[in-house]
Design a protein around this motif. Structure first.
Motif, PDB file in Angstrom:
ATOM      1  N   GLY B 150       0.775  -1.244  -0.107  1.00 39.13           N
ATOM      2  CA  GLY B 150       0.083  -0.074  -0.026  1.00 39.13           C
ATOM      3  C   GLY B 150       0.810   1.399   0.002  1.00 39.13           C
ATOM      4  N   PRO B 151       0.218   2.420   0.094  1.00 41.63           N
ATOM      5  CA  PRO B 151       0.952   3.539   0.032  1.00 41.63           C
ATOM      6  C   PRO B 151       2.080   3.708   1.062  1.00 41.63           C
ATOM      7  N   VAL B 152       3.173   4.190   0.730  1.00 39.51           N
ATOM      8  CA  VAL B 152       4.341   4.316   1.785  1.00 39.51           C
ATOM      9  C   VAL B 152       4.843   5.677   2.033  1.00 39.51           C
ATOM     10  N   ALA B 153       5.070   5.868   3.254  1.00 38.76           N
ATOM     11  CA  ALA B 153       5.620   7.503   3.677  1.00 38.76           C
ATOM     12  C   ALA B 153       7.036   7.317   3.653  1.00 38.76           C
ATOM     13  N   VAL B 154       7.686   8.089   2.946  1.00 36.17           N
ATOM     14  CA  VAL B 154       9.330   8.238   2.812  1.00 36.17           C
ATOM     15  C   VAL B 154       9.832   9.442   3.534  1.00 36.17           C
ATOM     16  N   PHE B 155      10.612   9.265   4.559  1.00 35.27           N
ATOM     17  CA  PHE B 155      11.156  10.387   4.915  1.00 35.27           C
ATOM     18  C   PHE B 155      12.857  10.596   4.514  1.00 35.27           C
ATOM     19  N   GLY B 156      12.849  11.799   3.717  1.00 37.08           N
ATOM     20  CA  GLY B 156      14.348  12.016   3.155  1.00 37.08           C
ATOM     21  C   GLY B 156      15.281  11.960   4.287  1.00 37.08           C
ATOM     22  N   LEU B 162      20.473  13.296  -2.462  1.00 40.18           N
ATOM     23  CA  LEU B 162      19.669  12.596  -3.546  1.00 40.18           C
ATOM     24  C   LEU B 162      19.598  11.094  -3.368  1.00 40.18           C
ATOM     25  N   ALA B 163      20.667  10.375  -2.789  1.00 46.23           N
ATOM     26  CA  ALA B 163      20.520   8.811  -3.083  1.00 46.23           C
ATOM     27  C   ALA B 163      19.526   8.400  -1.971  1.00 46.23           C
ATOM     28  N   PHE B 164      19.375   9.317  -0.610  1.00 47.65           N
ATOM     29  CA  PHE B 164      18.625   8.640   0.278  1.00 47.65           C
ATOM     30  C   PHE B 164      17.277   9.662   0.699  1.00 47.65           C
ATOM     31  N   SER B 165      17.131  10.186  -0.485  1.00 44.57           N
ATOM     32  CA  SER B 165      16.117  11.252  -0.008  1.00 44.57           C
ATOM     33  C   SER B 165      14.698  11.046  -1.103  1.00 44.57           C
ATOM     34  N   VAL B 166      14.244  12.133  -1.596  1.00 43.78           N
ATOM     35  CA  VAL B 166      12.965  12.126  -2.306  1.00 43.78           C
ATOM     36  C   VAL B 166      12.999  11.062  -3.430  1.00 43.78           C
ATOM     37  N   ALA B 167      13.970  10.833  -4.062  1.00 39.92           N
ATOM     38  CA  ALA B 167      13.956   9.791  -5.167  1.00 39.92           C
ATOM     39  C   ALA B 167      14.851   8.659  -4.785  1.00 39.92           C
ATOM     40  N   GLY B 168      15.339   8.499  -3.659  1.00 35.07           N
ATOM     41  CA  GLY B 168      16.339   7.685  -3.159  1.00 35.07           C
ATOM     42  C   GLY B 168      15.823   6.324  -3.004  1.00 35.07           C
ATOM     43  N   GLY B 169      16.691   5.740  -2.077  1.00 35.66           N
ATOM     44  CA  GLY B 169      16.359   4.120  -2.229  1.00 35.66           C
ATOM     45  C   GLY B 169      15.030   3.942  -1.668  1.00 35.66           C
ATOM     46  N   ASP B 170      14.593   4.440  -0.603  1.00 36.78           N
ATOM     47  CA  ASP B 170      13.224   4.067  -0.178  1.00 36.78           C
ATOM     48  C   ASP B 170      12.185   4.324  -1.174  1.00 36.78           C
ATOM     49  N   THR B 171      12.193   5.571  -1.838  1.00 41.30           N
ATOM     50  CA  THR B 171      11.157   5.650  -2.685  1.00 41.30           C
ATOM     51  C   THR B 171      11.243   5.019  -4.069  1.00 41.30           C
ATOM     52  N   ALA B 172      12.367   4.723  -4.423  1.00 37.95           N
ATOM     53  CA  ALA B 172      12.614   3.891  -5.567  1.00 37.95           C
ATOM     54  C   ALA B 172      12.048   2.531  -5.351  1.00 37.95           C
ATOM     55  N   SER B 173      12.382   1.925  -4.068  1.00 38.81           N
ATOM     56  CA  SER B 173      12.191   0.647  -3.889  1.00 38.81           C
ATOM     57  C   SER B 173      10.776   0.271  -3.548  1.00 38.81           C
ATOM     58  N   ALA B 174       9.978   1.243  -2.809  1.00 40.17           N
ATOM     59  CA  ALA B 174       8.469   1.475  -2.926  1.00 40.17           C
ATOM     60  C   ALA B 174       7.850   1.461  -4.295  1.00 40.17           C
ATOM     61  N   LEU B 175       8.147   2.588  -4.782  1.00 35.28           N
ATOM     62  CA  LEU B 175       7.655   2.628  -6.550  1.00 35.28           C
ATOM     63  C   LEU B 175       8.000   1.175  -7.090  1.00 35.28           C
ATOM     64  N   ALA B 176       8.987   0.497  -6.997  1.00 35.78           N
ATOM     65  CA  ALA B 176       9.318  -0.636  -7.875  1.00 35.78           C
ATOM     66  C   ALA B 176       8.561  -1.956  -7.266  1.00 35.78           C
ATOM     67  N   ALA B 177       8.137  -1.911  -5.964  1.00 32.97           N
ATOM     68  CA  ALA B 177       7.257  -2.837  -5.453  1.00 32.97           C
ATOM     69  C   ALA B 177       5.838  -2.724  -5.802  1.00 32.97           C
ATOM     70  N   GLY B 178       5.516  -1.426  -6.359  1.00 29.95           N
ATOM     71  CA  GLY B 178       4.120  -1.013  -6.586  1.00 29.95           C
ATOM     72  C   GLY B 178       3.247  -0.184  -5.813  1.00 29.95           C
ATOM     73  N   CYS B 179       3.988   0.239  -4.756  1.00 32.12           N
ATOM     74  CA  CYS B 179       3.312   1.156  -3.741  1.00 32.12           C
ATOM     75  C   CYS B 179       3.581   2.637  -4.232  1.00 32.12           C
ATOM     76  N   PRO B 180       2.668   3.683  -3.988  1.00 31.05           N
ATOM     77  CA  PRO B 180       2.355   4.940  -4.013  1.00 31.05           C
ATOM     78  C   PRO B 180       3.202   5.528  -3.029  1.00 31.05           C
ATOM     79  N   VAL B 181       4.017   6.690  -3.081  1.00 28.47           N
ATOM     80  CA  VAL B 181       4.807   7.240  -2.112  1.00 28.47           C
ATOM     81  C   VAL B 181       4.364   8.688  -1.836  1.00 28.47           C
ATOM     82  N   VAL B 182       4.367   8.923  -0.394  1.00 29.07           N
ATOM     83  CA  VAL B 182       4.207  10.520   0.170  1.00 29.07           C
ATOM     84  C   VAL B 182       5.361  10.466   0.596  1.00 29.07           C
TER      85      VAL B 182
END
Lengths: 521, 521
Positions: B150-156, B162-182
């Motif tokens: 389900g939707p995932v909350a990502v804290f930069g 860059l690599a662990f912030s808004v488009a970083g690992g958490d966002t990239a892996s959540a989107l890859a899994a199929g989860c929307p990101v806030v």
């Protein structure tokens, strides 16, 4: 093998020094010998220290040795023979065929996990080749595998005295993962627990596993369970039982200086959606099977169908009438213990006291101290949505029919549900579009979705998921049944730039299934 | 692309109505425009409602479309060009080469995950054949796959803007899994966050993904983050930062009516064990590389080597002297923000105030408002074991040498350590037996173990594990870097007795990797 009432701590037997408990025959209310004196936090400490000492050598044993160990446990359980079956019957009130089946399931589960161990697939062996010439930076050789998390605390469940208790799914999957187990016996089947515990202890001896690979503790109150979850050596917890019990363990585990995961399988109403064409074409047949599923084993399954939805109209009346007739002929059954029986009486009384809920039928009258009379209730979709108590599980032989006024309400009610172990859809071809629109909601709500079946009867296999979003379980990422249940007790470790001699054997020149640079190899 | 200070909620831009924040250049202390007014819980609600609405259609998109979406994000980030690099430099104090490298890593990560999506391996497709003739009970057809949670909350995170912030690992892996990101922007790099957020938002448009697939929120205090973690639509949380921050999120997530998993990567001291033969043969060379690793990026890596153990004696003195000389020549560096700099000053002052700890060397003096002077400390194994504060991470360019008196102390200290992201061993061939005896302990303590290397520099690959037991992370079963990070945001669902037309496409007649009756197919 005599039942002595002693706890099993590593390879020793230890008589508890706290208040003794007796096992009780729920069918007669009579006490079964012997006394089972409870353990103390000191016993917990001893079992956990042994488990911690066993962890490194147990996990280092070859996979084949670990597989043989699980198979030996299964053989030792079978060798208990009639003594085991008679004791479980006396302690649980469950009938012989059910318990013989459950023993088969328990041993089959251990043997399936032994096969999984041999495949090594759960190790998730993953290799990235070194790229010494990569610019601007070389890439080192990277290899990862999953290793067991550490000693696991297992709380036996009351409703599967064999398959989800001392040698049940949690123990089998933890041992398969490479984790020593400290089990706390469920007070409802203490003699059964001791017999099974001795079969495991003997397997530890037979297979020369480290002494602390397995321990079994007894306790009257909560002190032993609490001490177990709090013990620093324990790294994960497996539990099947009530929501209250599960949440208490989660709270304890989270309050530790080092929080640990708890896999608690807790509660579900297992909704059944009967779509219009199926209802019209075979409502009566569905009703009969439904009642069989809801009353089987005195309704004491986590997956018992607790709510059943259909579109109001003549076909629903047929289903409702057939269900009522079938329920009226349903025999009472002895529940697992007096507490569970009292909760059933309270739960059905609470349903019956809700004005918008009709008691549609009752089975034949109770005939013993913990005997439960089956009960069928009926309400409307509006009343269901307006009455949160109706979403609560009532453990036992009862189910609630819900008459919906529109197809759209199926989705509204599905969205309103808490997390579930299962969701079931009965459909004919003409129902396909409605089923397709329901499916994404049900996927979000449940761990297993069934078409034209009934949720009781959980296959122990590779694809099984017995889990689901909260409050069905405390961890929606896990299943407590099937081969994937082993994954709960593993964590990944990466080995960077290791000389071959230091690498774990299975990562040196992998012969087990693995991936190399992202491709299966 | 102008930086406007607006939040991104779905496909819209929304100016916050709460207290504005400004970005600050940590090298100069000067404020960088524009204002970034904070969001309110109402903005959180709007973003989360959109994310919930996006979830089913986003996860239903074909894998190829999802892969292209991640690749489009990468391309859009690269298209920001020099504007992005200049803004991150101004907001973070980090130098151009590091940030260009980090951008490459961020985009490479998105592209690697796109490849992983295409393989479908993360779906864990598992099929059990129906056994209609099995006695006593037939086995139904069972198929399972993993679906996004389900939707995932990502804290930069502050330290990888860059690599662990808004488009970083958490966002990239959540989107890859199929989860929307806030995502909630880290207040240290607000302009960077907006630029990156706009690149993702544009990719949502470019790829016609559902509007709520991504949102970005700003906030001064904790209200937005708290509302985000508490929002019923959010089903998991990704975080990299301090232990205090991570534990606060875990507590919030556990206190929800429906608790959810939090993946918080928190703190580590990343011990380095220099074994006797390696110390004797190349102690000085190890010391030089060690200082480079400890001071690289002003020591602001989660994997910075914070404690270094060797056997006391002349070789240790060589290592110690070389490290001191190298540290003395180390240049000061601007830390990410004033708060992190203050914490570094406080942490090194606390170390220096411990009587059993010697300040062995300091680097060149600070030369700006958030400039950190490197510091090398030394103590003994006895003092280390007696002083729990010495096990705490000091984030910044400092490390602690520990002189051990016996080889056995390596194991005692290893056992005493809390969970770690990494553990490193320097060894020569003659050290193999000691390394072998240390390895089981290190496996229990760390997510990644390195031989003859340094823990900074985390490869984004298939086998990488950037995780570890508490308190390195809040969940030892997970990695936040590498292909396996996608697994964090998945849960299994089983489909029983499904007609083909209703099965998810990838389970109908699987062409992606899957297992059939326990065998890879």
């Amino acid at each position: 093998m005599p039942i002595t009432g002693e706890m099993l701590i590593g390879l020793t037997t230890v008589r508890g020094t706290d208040t003794p408990t007796q096992a009780i025959n729920p069918a007669t209310g009579e006490t079964l010998g012997p006394d089972f004196p409870g353990g103390t936090p000191l016993d917990v400490d001893q079992a956990c220290i042994l488990a911690a000492a066993a962890f490194d050598p147990y996990r280092a044993a070859p996979l084949e040795a670990r597989a043989l160990f699980l198979e030996t446990i299964a053989a030792n359980i079978e060798a208990l023979g009639e003594e085991l079956i008679l004791r479980v019957m006396a302690e649980s009130g469950l009938p012989r065929p059910r318990l013989e089946g459950e023993r088969g399931r328990t041993c089959g589960q251990l043997r399936l996990f032994a096969q999984v161990i041999r495949t090594g697939s759960f190790l998730n062996l993953t290799l990235d080749s070194a790229l010494p010439d990569r610019k601007p930076l070389a890439r080192p050789d990277l290899r990862s595998r999953k290793i067991p998390v550490g000693p696991v605390a297992v709380f036996g469940a009351s409703n599967f005295p064999l398959a989800f208790s001392v040698a049940g799914g949690d123990t089998a999957s933890a041992l398969a993962a490479g984790c020593p187990v400290v089990a706390k016996a469920h007070p409802s089947h203490l003699g059964t627990s001791e017999l099974i515990g001795r079969a495991i202890q003997q397997a530890v001896r037979d297979c020369k596993m480290p002494p602390g690979t397995f321990s079994l503790l007894f306790s009257t109150g909560n002190a032993v369970g609490e001490a177990l979850v709090k013990h620093p050596a324990i790294q994960a917890v497996g539990f099947t039982g009530s929501r209250r019990g599960g949440l208490a363990l989660v709270a304890l585990a989270q309050a530790r200086p080092q929080p640990i995961p708890v896999y608690a399988e807790m509660s579900a109403t297992n909704p059944v959606f009967i779509l219009p064409a199926a209802l019209a074409s075979r409502g009566a047949a569905i009703a009969e099977s439904l009642v069989a599923s809801a009353t089987m084993g005195v309704g004491q399954f986590c997956t018992k169908p607790g709510i059943v939805l259909g579109l109001a109209g003549s076909s629903f009346e047929t289903l409702s009438t057939t269900a009522a007739v079938t329920f009226s002929a349903a025999t009472p059954g002895t529940m697992l213990n007096a507490g569970i029986h009292a909760a059933y009486e309270k739960g059905t009384a609470a349903f019956g006291a809700i004005p918008s809920v009709e008691l549609l039928a009752q089975g034949l009258p109770s005939n013993g101290p913990s005997s439960a009379q089956p009960a069928l209730f009926r309400t409307t979709s509006q009343a269901f949505l307006a009455t949160p108590e109706l979403s609560e599980e009532v453990f036992g032989p009862t189910t609630l029919l819900i008459a919906c006024t529109t197809e759209a309400e199926f989705k509204v009610i599905a969205e309103s549900l808490e997390g579930q172990l299962t969701a079931t859809v009965h459909m004919d071809d003409a129902d396909l579009p409605l089923a397709q629109s329901l499916l994404p909601i049900l996927e979000r709500k449940a761990g297993r979705i069934l078409i034209n079946g009934f949720p009781t009867g959980v296959e122990v296999s590779y694809a099984m998921v017995h889990g689901g979003p909260y409050p069905a379980t405390s961890d929606p990422r896990a299943t407590s049944v099937g081969a994937m249940s082993i994954d709960r007790f593993l964590r990944p470790v990466c080995y960077q730039n290791f000389p071959t001699a230091l690498l774990p054997a299975e990562l040196q020149a992998p012969t087990l299934p693995h991936s190399l640079d992202g491709k299966p190899a």
